[in-house]
Design a protein around this motif. Structure first.
Motif, PDB file in Angstrom:
ATOM      1  N   UNK A 162       0.854  -1.207   0.000  1.00 27.82           N
ATOM      2  CA  UNK A 162       0.000   0.000   0.000  1.00 27.82           C
ATOM      3  C   UNK A 162       0.888   1.256   0.000  1.00 27.82           C
ATOM      4  N   UNK A 163       1.954   1.228   0.802  1.00 28.71           N
ATOM      5  CA  UNK A 163       2.861   2.385   0.866  1.00 28.71           C
ATOM      6  C   UNK A 163       3.466   2.679  -0.506  1.00 28.71           C
ATOM      7  N   UNK A 164       3.770   1.617  -1.258  1.00 22.55           N
ATOM      8  CA  UNK A 164       4.321   1.809  -2.608  1.00 22.55           C
ATOM      9  C   UNK A 164       3.310   2.550  -3.483  1.00 22.55           C
ATOM     10  N   UNK A 165       2.051   2.132  -3.365  1.00 22.87           N
ATOM     11  CA  UNK A 165       0.996   2.795  -4.141  1.00 22.87           C
ATOM     12  C   UNK A 165       0.844   4.254  -3.778  1.00 22.87           C
ATOM     13  N   UNK A 166       0.934   4.558  -2.486  1.00 25.71           N
ATOM     14  CA  UNK A 166       0.757   5.933  -2.009  1.00 25.71           C
ATOM     15  C   UNK A 166       1.979   6.783  -2.380  1.00 25.71           C
ATOM     16  N   UNK A 167       3.141   6.154  -2.350  1.00 23.93           N
ATOM     17  CA  UNK A 167       4.408   6.875  -2.521  1.00 23.93           C
ATOM     18  C   UNK A 167       4.502   7.644  -3.846  1.00 23.93           C
ATOM     19  N   UNK A 168       4.185   6.971  -4.957  1.00 26.49           N
ATOM     20  CA  UNK A 168       4.534   7.554  -6.253  1.00 26.49           C
ATOM     21  C   UNK A 168       3.800   8.849  -6.605  1.00 26.49           C
ATOM     22  N   UNK A 169       2.484   8.921  -6.415  1.00 30.58           N
ATOM     23  CA  UNK A 169       1.854  10.216  -6.750  1.00 30.58           C
ATOM     24  C   UNK A 169       2.397  11.365  -5.903  1.00 30.58           C
ATOM     25  N   UNK A 170       2.708  11.068  -4.648  1.00 27.74           N
ATOM     26  CA  UNK A 170       3.204  12.135  -3.763  1.00 27.74           C
ATOM     27  C   UNK A 170       4.618  12.540  -4.167  1.00 27.74           C
ATOM     28  N   UNK A 171       5.434  11.545  -4.417  1.00 28.32           N
ATOM     29  CA  UNK A 171       6.816  11.830  -4.836  1.00 28.32           C
ATOM     30  C   UNK A 171       6.827  12.668  -6.122  1.00 28.32           C
ATOM     31  N   UNK A 172       6.062  12.187  -7.086  1.00 27.10           N
ATOM     32  CA  UNK A 172       6.058  12.825  -8.403  1.00 27.10           C
ATOM     33  C   UNK A 172       5.537  14.270  -8.321  1.00 27.10           C
ATOM     34  N   UNK A 173       4.435  14.436  -7.605  1.00 29.62           N
ATOM     35  CA  UNK A 173       3.819  15.769  -7.524  1.00 29.62           C
ATOM     36  C   UNK A 173       4.719  16.745  -6.773  1.00 29.62           C
ATOM     37  N   UNK A 174       5.296  16.311  -5.667  1.00 30.54           N
ATOM     38  CA  UNK A 174       6.102  17.230  -4.858  1.00 30.54           C
ATOM     39  C   UNK A 174       7.395  17.609  -5.581  1.00 30.54           C
ATOM     40  N   UNK A 175       8.046  16.592  -6.136  1.00 31.72           N
ATOM     41  CA  UNK A 175       9.302  16.851  -6.846  1.00 31.72           C
ATOM     42  C   UNK A 175       9.064  17.833  -8.002  1.00 31.72           C
ATOM     43  N   UNK A 176       8.012  17.576  -8.775  1.00 28.70           N
ATOM     44  CA  UNK A 176       7.696  18.445  -9.912  1.00 28.70           C
ATOM     45  C   UNK A 176       7.258  19.834  -9.463  1.00 28.70           C
ATOM     46  N   UNK A 177       6.469  19.873  -8.387  1.00 27.96           N
ATOM     47  CA  UNK A 177       5.941  21.171  -7.926  1.00 27.96           C
ATOM     48  C   UNK A 177       7.072  22.060  -7.406  1.00 27.96           C
ATOM     49  N   UNK A 178       8.044  21.468  -6.736  1.00 27.06           N
ATOM     50  CA  UNK A 178       9.165  22.277  -6.222  1.00 27.06           C
ATOM     51  C   UNK A 178       9.917  22.914  -7.393  1.00 27.06           C
ATOM     52  N   UNK A 179      10.079  22.120  -8.457  1.00 25.64           N
ATOM     53  CA  UNK A 179      10.811  22.650  -9.612  1.00 25.64           C
ATOM     54  C   UNK A 179      10.049  23.774 -10.312  1.00 25.64           C
ATOM     55  N   UNK A 180       8.732  23.818 -10.091  1.00 26.02           N
ATOM     56  CA  UNK A 180       7.981  24.883 -10.765  1.00 26.02           C
ATOM     57  C   UNK A 180       7.567  26.014  -9.817  1.00 26.02           C
ATOM     58  N   UNK A 181       8.171  26.044  -8.624  1.00 22.08           N
ATOM     59  CA  UNK A 181       7.889  27.168  -7.716  1.00 22.08           C
ATOM     60  C   UNK A 181       8.408  28.467  -8.350  1.00 22.08           C
ATOM     61  N   UNK A 182       7.634  29.521  -8.207  1.00 19.93           N
ATOM     62  CA  UNK A 182       7.997  30.814  -8.789  1.00 19.93           C
ATOM     63  C   UNK A 182       9.394  31.256  -8.320  1.00 19.93           C
TER      64      UNK A 182
END
Lengths: 291, 257
Positions: A162-182
């Motif tokens: 279950x943790x594997x399933x939860x991990x990827x959307x959070x990892x992907x979104x946070x990593x990408x969102x940090x790179x697009x911070x103003x």
């Protein structure tokens, strides 16, 4: 409006709010407009499923279907009621919710940590991201034999899946969102001499909060999907077990009762997460559709 | 106080943004920098702030070279750049987060009062107009009581009336602690209204073309004959710098101007 500029007026009280021009009026009054649907708007979401359920109920009642493979809602609810009365439903629901809670917790911790790290550090991103992206494409079911082999057939393997399933959307979104911070906000942080961890805590994480919260909800949804695969791994309790049990014993109403319980619990946990995180996003200036 | 010498900045793409800049700014002086787009005004400010490093040359503040952003240097950008997730009060606290809480509170209250935003302290930035948001940005920059305040076209995105009001208000704020101010602007009137000295820059690469010290008494009035004479002179200098840029542009041969 005076066109003269007066320097050195330290003795004069500054009451600029009294000098506001028309264009300087705050827009606060435009906030807090309630959608037309009001407080009962959520009931709209019930119309379609309840309508379909009633339609099928009447179809079976008037002989348009036999309800053997797709039992009418009354039979499904009856099965749920019997399970609840015997106490079995509580046992199965608690087992599933406990697995989801642990898996979600570990998935969130890992996803947030690695997402923040790869988003903030180019070195970490180059080092870890390709491997994590490759792991992301592995279907959930492929992990089942490996986790049983590594962690046994009991709770550990289920929670990790279950943790594997939860991990990827959070990892992907946070990593990408940090790179697009103003970049301009990051510059403000630099002007005020924020250290690396301070920059993450005070600028990067708050700026990514909308994406992060959306990712938490997506992660939770995937957690509910992965728990079924997890409970297929030789579980003796849980809603996934109930599902398998219904299949083995040919009880379609049991299968549908489990699916209904999954749907209700999934929606309930998503709603709770939404309610808990909503105050964190009050500052957002996003599109709010009318009506 | 602030000594700049032999300053140049070349970007990784090869563009030479600044060359041979030398400038001394005294304590409490207000220096305006004007020039056309691309003449390196903002780059110069970013180098002074420590946001960027020069390719050659030095910037020394009170005897110490500037290598990174420093506490005694405040910066107001063209846009307010308020943190949208913080209320106006928390945005102003952002500038003095290291101070004890009691001092934070008193300084923030004072700063908000000075910019006339006390009533809006608990509002979100999205709830403020452009002028109010820029005043909040001014409060955030000044709450730490910097000895140097850098302003990068701070009022250029505002309508004329709000701009005049904020120019007036900026001098109000300056009168409290009298920090040294370096103001980058496109607006000659703004430079003349606010500055003790005006630097005119020319592009390709960015260089100081000339500097003028308008001998105008304060308060300065737009439309005053003496003010208009200084304005015409600065306009002449700027036109010259524009011709320098056009003649250096392959698409616009000097003969065609």
């Amino acid at each position: 409006m005076s066109l003269a500029v007066h320097a050195g007026r330290k003795d004069e009280p500054v009451a600029l709010s009294e000098r506001l021009t028309g264009s300087e009026t705050a827009t606060a009054s435009t906030q807090g407009v309630k959608p037309a649907a009001g407080r009962w708007g959520w009931l709209l979401g019930l119309i379609v499923p309840v309508g379909l359920a009633l339609g099928w109920e009447f179809a079976v009642a008037f002989g348009f279907g036999n309800g053997r493979l797709l039992p009418p809602p009354s039979r499904v609810l009856g099965t749920l009621w019997q399970l609840a009365k015997s106490g079995d439903l509580t046992v199965h629901v608690l087992a599933t919710v406990w697995r989801i809670a642990l898996g979600f917790l570990f998935g969130v911790i890992a996803g947030t940590t690695l997402g923040a790290l790869t988003g903030y550090s180019t070195l970490a991103r180059r080092l870890l991201d390709p491997m994590l992206q490759a792991l992301r494409s592995i279907p959930s079911i492929a992990w089942v034999p490996v986790f049983i082999l590594w962690f046994g057939i009991f709770e550990t393997s289920k929670v990790i899946l279950i943790a594997v399933g939860v991990f990827f959307p959070i990892y992907l979104a946070l990593s990408g969102a940090i790179l697009s911070v103003d970049r301009k906000l990051v510059e403000v942080g630099r002007i005020f001499r924020l250290s690396g961890p301070e920059l993450v805590w005070r600028v990067l994480l708050p700026a990514t909060l909308p994406s992060y919260i959306l990712a938490l909800r997506a992660g939770l949804g995937l957690g509910w999907m992965f728990v079924v695969a997890a409970e297929f791994m030789g579980a003796s309790e849980g809603l996934g077990f109930l599902l398998v049990d219904g299949q083995m014993t040919g009880q379609a109403q049991m299968i549908l009762a489990s699916i209904l319980a999954f749907a209700v619990l999934g929606k309930l946990t998503d709603w709770l997460l939404h309610i808990a995180t909503e105050p964190l996003l009050r500052w957002q200036d996003g599109f709010r559709p009318a009506g | 106080m602030l000594e700049i010498s032999g300053l140049s900045k070349r970007y990784p793409n090869g563009l030479l943004a600044l060359s041979g800049i030398g400038l001394n700014v005294g304590v409490g002086e207000i220096v305006g920098i004007v020039g056309g787009s691309g003449c390196g005004k903002s780059t110069l400010l970013r180098l002074i702030s420590g946001l960027e490093m020069p390719t050659t040359g030095t910037i020394v503040l009170n005897g110490e070279p500037i290598a990174t952003p420093r506490e005694e240097i405040g910066f107001v950008f063209q846009e307010p750049r308020l943190m949208p997730w913080l209320t106006i009060r928390r945005n102003v606290v952002f500038g003095i987060r290291h101070l004890p809480e009691a001092e934070q509170k008193s300084r923030v209250e004072e700063a908000l009062k000075r910019v006339g935003l006390t009533k809006f302290a608990d509002n979100w930035p999205r709830e403020l107009s452009g002028g109010m948001a820029q005043r909040a940005a001014l409060a955030r920059a000044l709450v730490g009581r910097p000895s140097v305040l850098l302003l990068d076209e701070p009022f250029s995105a505002l309508d004329a009336l709000t701009r005049y009001d904020l120019q007036d208000h900026l001098l109000d704020l300056w009168s409290y602690d009298r920090p040294t101010m370096i103001l980058v602007t496109h607006d000659i009137e703004e430079a003349l209204i606010l500055s003790d000295r005006v630097i005119v820059m020319e592009p390709q690469p960015g260089r100081i073309l000339t500097e003028v010290t308008p001998g105008l008494s304060r308060p300065r009035l737009r439309g005053d004959p003496e003010f208009d004479a200084w304005k015409r002179r600065l306009l002449g200098d700027l036109t010259h710098s524009f011709h320098v840029r056009r003649s250096g542009d392959e698409d616009f041969p000097a003969a065609a101007i």
